[in-house]
Design an enzyme around this catalytic site. Structure first.
Site, short mmCIF file in Angstrom:
data_model
loop_
_atom_site.label_atom_id
_atom_site.label_comp_id
_atom_site.label_asym_id
_atom_site.label_seq_id
_atom_site.Cartn_x
_atom_site.Cartn_y
_atom_site.Cartn_z
N LYS A 177 0.90 -1.18 0.00
CA LYS A 177 0.00 0.00 0.00
C LYS A 177 0.92 1.20 0.00
CE LYS A 177 -2.17 2.89 2.00
NZ LYS A 177 -1.90 4.31 1.72
N GLU A 252 8.11 -0.66 12.11
CA GLU A 252 9.14 0.37 12.09
C GLU A 252 8.43 1.70 12.32
OE1 GLU A 252 12.23 -0.15 11.99
OE2 GLU A 252 12.61 -2.01 10.91
N CYS A 286 12.88 9.05 10.02
CA CYS A 286 12.51 8.50 11.33
C CYS A 286 13.71 8.47 12.26
CB CYS A 286 11.93 7.11 11.16
SG CYS A 286 13.00 6.07 10.21
N GLU A 383 8.18 13.66 18.21
CA GLU A 383 8.75 13.73 16.86
C GLU A 383 8.21 14.97 16.14
OE1 GLU A 383 7.47 10.45 14.37
OE2 GLU A 383 9.53 10.16 13.72
P1 NAD Z 1 1.43 7.32 8.70
O1 NAD Z 1 1.38 6.41 9.86
O2 NAD Z 1 0.47 8.44 8.66
O3 NAD Z 1 1.18 6.52 7.34
C1 NAD Z 1 2.00 5.45 6.95
C2 NAD Z 1 1.23 4.56 6.00
O4 NAD Z 1 0.15 3.94 6.71
C3 NAD Z 1 0.59 5.30 4.80
O5 NAD Z 1 0.71 4.50 3.65
C4 NAD Z 1 -0.88 5.38 5.22
O6 NAD Z 1 -1.77 5.47 4.13
C5 NAD Z 1 -1.07 4.07 5.95
N1 NAD Z 1 -2.19 4.02 6.89
C6 NAD Z 1 -2.75 5.03 7.60
N2 NAD Z 1 -3.75 4.56 8.38
C7 NAD Z 1 -3.81 3.21 8.17
C8 NAD Z 1 -4.63 2.17 8.70
N3 NAD Z 1 -5.58 2.40 9.61
N4 NAD Z 1 -4.41 0.91 8.27
C9 NAD Z 1 -3.43 0.65 7.35
N5 NAD Z 1 -2.65 1.61 6.83
C10 NAD Z 1 -2.83 2.86 7.22
O7 NAD Z 1 2.92 7.81 8.59
P2 NAD Z 1 3.53 8.88 7.58
O8 NAD Z 1 3.06 10.22 8.02
O9 NAD Z 1 3.28 8.45 6.18
O10 NAD Z 1 5.10 8.71 7.85
C11 NAD Z 1 5.75 9.39 8.85
C12 NAD Z 1 5.96 8.50 10.06
O11 NAD Z 1 6.65 7.31 9.66
C13 NAD Z 1 6.87 9.13 11.10
O12 NAD Z 1 6.35 8.89 12.38
C14 NAD Z 1 8.20 8.41 10.93
O13 NAD Z 1 9.02 8.39 12.05
C15 NAD Z 1 7.76 7.06 10.53
N6 NAD Z 1 8.82 6.38 9.79
C16 NAD Z 1 9.49 5.34 10.38
C17 NAD Z 1 10.53 4.70 9.70
C18 NAD Z 1 11.29 3.55 10.31
O14 NAD Z 1 11.91 2.79 9.55
N7 NAD Z 1 11.29 3.36 11.61
C19 NAD Z 1 10.88 5.12 8.43
C20 NAD Z 1 10.18 6.18 7.86
C21 NAD Z 1 9.14 6.78 8.55
#
Ligand code: NAD
Length: 481
Positions: A177, A252, A286, A383
């Site tokens: 996704k 993650e 992240c 964050e």
């Molecule tokens: P997010 O949690 O808003 O979204 C991430 C993904 O989840 C998107 O594709 C979104 O459409 C999907 N999503 C949202 N609600 C969902 C649900 N109920 N069920 C299934 N999927 C759903 O995060 P973001 O704003 O896209 O990314 C930023 C965040 O990601 C930050 O907190 C960052 O620290 C974290 N991040 C972590 C890593 C790591 O490797 N640890 C790497 C990159 C980003």
């Protein structure tokens, strides 16, 4: 087949490029203008992707291949990704705001994941377990089955490749996704897989809203594994959903990672690490160095040097490859600026930045340095996901580790010192999945990465990550006499 019709992009479902009933608009963050659309996948597309994946798994389209053949396939996918890197870099830079150089690196890193895990495809070996001469006992690894992978917008291509490559190398079918804000460049991974001859159903990439498309995928009863990279609240919602079907997850999540700079740190090395640590990808990393803890003797000097660094950065759209690019959206920009305002109200000292960049229409945030940040402040614990660093002084080594570990996260940490024993003590004391010594982001795709506590569980990258994509089967045989 074509992955788009003019500026309208398609989803890759079970080996076909398909349109949707509705579309998602994609904006260029440096202008806030819509420049493309992509089909939004609905529940029917989710069903089709799952049924194609199931068929791929049942017919063993990947597992019947000899692992060495699968390795060849992975190398071909890596080569196709390299071919697409220039086209992909322009697209990734436009939809995400990142510099073209960084966007190109994402593609090269993605190719490396396929080459690296391709090299492991024929080395996933089991064990023989001694039970005495009346038994032969052995284990082998089989793929999980259908791996659902939910990707965030900050490094959509390389984060996708990071999980997709080991999953395919181990013989899984994968449904990705993509993120709403950056859904285009990631589709080129499907193009690369298609060109390399990946069997139908082994990969689907769906764009769509997280709460609809993403939620439907993670709740699907035929899912065998969920890999999620994103924010803590979304991760928690997905873990609850996975619990219903008892599906294993790799999580993650976010971070609030601290670098600890001791008085004997090499100042140039430290400042160089701060530059990459918090201003790379506009701080939307992240594992960003979002906190800097500095021993009192060098505190004023470090605050001065970091402020000078921030003020000297070039700022602009990704196509010009500046030091600092826009953040991903106007909404993200406004959230960052709100956190800066609150940090000032909480008593943090704004040394430089803290505002939108005047004269630029898009989602630009000034490189921002806050000093005298204390553990009670929100800026210390939460964050920001933007180009904002929080600096805090400390006196003793014990105090430094207490401050570094003083948030709910535990993704990465860093230590800057010339004293090898202190560096080793720090690596033991810092509660994080990875500790950098004298260089932030040291390591690579070969080094295991992942967090403790609210930062999640499971590891990506390195040989270790491959074992998340398989399950152990034990065969115990009684020998008749
Ligand atoms: P997010 O949690 O808003 O979204 C991430 C993904 O989840 C998107 O594709 C979104 O459409 C999907 N999503 C949202 N609600 C969902 C649900 N109920 N069920 C299934 N999927 C759903 O995060 P973001 O704003 O896209 O990314 C930023 C965040 O990601 C930050 O907190 C960052 O620290 C974290 N991040 C972590 C890593 C790591 O490797 N640890 C790497 C990159 C980003």
């Amino acid at each position: 087949m074509l992955n788009r019709q003019s500026n309208h992009w398609l989803n890759f479902v079970g080996g076909e490029w398909v349109d949707g009933k509705t579309a998602i608009e994609v904006r260029d963050p440096s202008t806030d203008q819509v420049f493309a659309t992509i089909a939004s996948a609905d529940v029917d597309d989710v069903e089709n992707a799952v049924s194609a994946a199931r068929q791929c798994v049942r017919e063993g389209r990947l597992t019947r291949q000899r692992p060495a053949e699968r390795a060849e396939l992975m190398y071909r996918i890596g080569a196709e990704i390299r071919e697409l890197a220039e086209e992909g870099a322009l697209l990734a830079s436009r939809e995400n705001g990142k510099s073209i150089n960084d966007a190109r690196d994402e593609f090269i890193e993605s190719a490396r994941y396929f080459e690296y895990y391709g090299g492991m495809a024929d080395k996933i070996e089991g064990k023989s377990i001694p039970l005495g001469e009346d038994y032969i006992d052995f284990t082998y690894y089989e793929p999980q089955g259908i791996s659902v992978q939910i990707v965030p917008w900050n490094f959509p291509v390389s984060i996708c490749a990071r999980s997709l490559a080991p999953a395919l190398a181990a013989g899984n079918a994968v449904i990705v996704k993509s993120p709403e804000l950056s859904p285009l460049a990631i589709t080129l991974l499907a193009t690369a897989c298609e060109r390399a001859g990946l069997p139908k159903g082994a990969l689907s990439i769906l764009a769509g809203p997280g709460r609809a498309t993403g939620a439907a995928l993670v709740a699907h009863k035929e899912t065998n594994q969920i890999v999620f990279t994103g924010s803590v609240p979304t991760g928690q919602a997905i873990m609850r959903s996975a619990a219903e079907n008892s599906v294993p997850c790799v999580m993650e999540l976010g971070g609030k990672s601290a670098a600890v700079a001791f008085a004997d740190a090499d100042m140039d090395q430290l400042v160089c690490s701060v530059k990459g640590g918090i201003f790379f990808n506009a701080g939307q990393v992240c594992s960003a160095m979002s906190r800097l803890l500095v021993q009192r003797e060098i505190y004023d000097e470090v605050v001065g040097r970091v402020a000078e660094l921030a003020q000297g950065l070039s700022i602009g759209g990704g196509k010009d490859n500046p030091d600092l690019t826009p953040v991903v959206s106007m909404q993200q920009r406004d959230g960052i600026l709100d956190m800066c305002r609150q940090a000032e109200e909480d008593g943090a000292r704004l040394v430089t930045g803290g505002h939108a960049v005047e004269g630029l229409p898009g989602a630009f945030v000034q490189p921002t340095v806050f000093a005298d940040v204390t553990p009670q402040m929100r800026l210390f614990r939460e964050e920001v996901f933007g180009p904002v660093i929080a600096i805090t002084p400390f006196d003793t080594e014990e105090e430094a580790y207490e401050l570094a570990n003083g948030t709910d996260y535990g993704l990465v940490a860093g230590v800057f010192t010339q004293d090898i024993s202190r560096a080793m003590r720090a690596s033991q004391a810092l509660d994080a999945g990875q500790v950098f010594v004298n260089e932030w982001f040291a390591g690579g795709i070969e080094t295991p990465f992942g967090g403790n506590r609210l930062s999640g569980y499971g590891r990506e990258k390195g040989q270790e990550a491959l074992y998340s994509y398989v399950r152990t089967k034990n065969v115990a045989i009684r020998v008749s006499r």
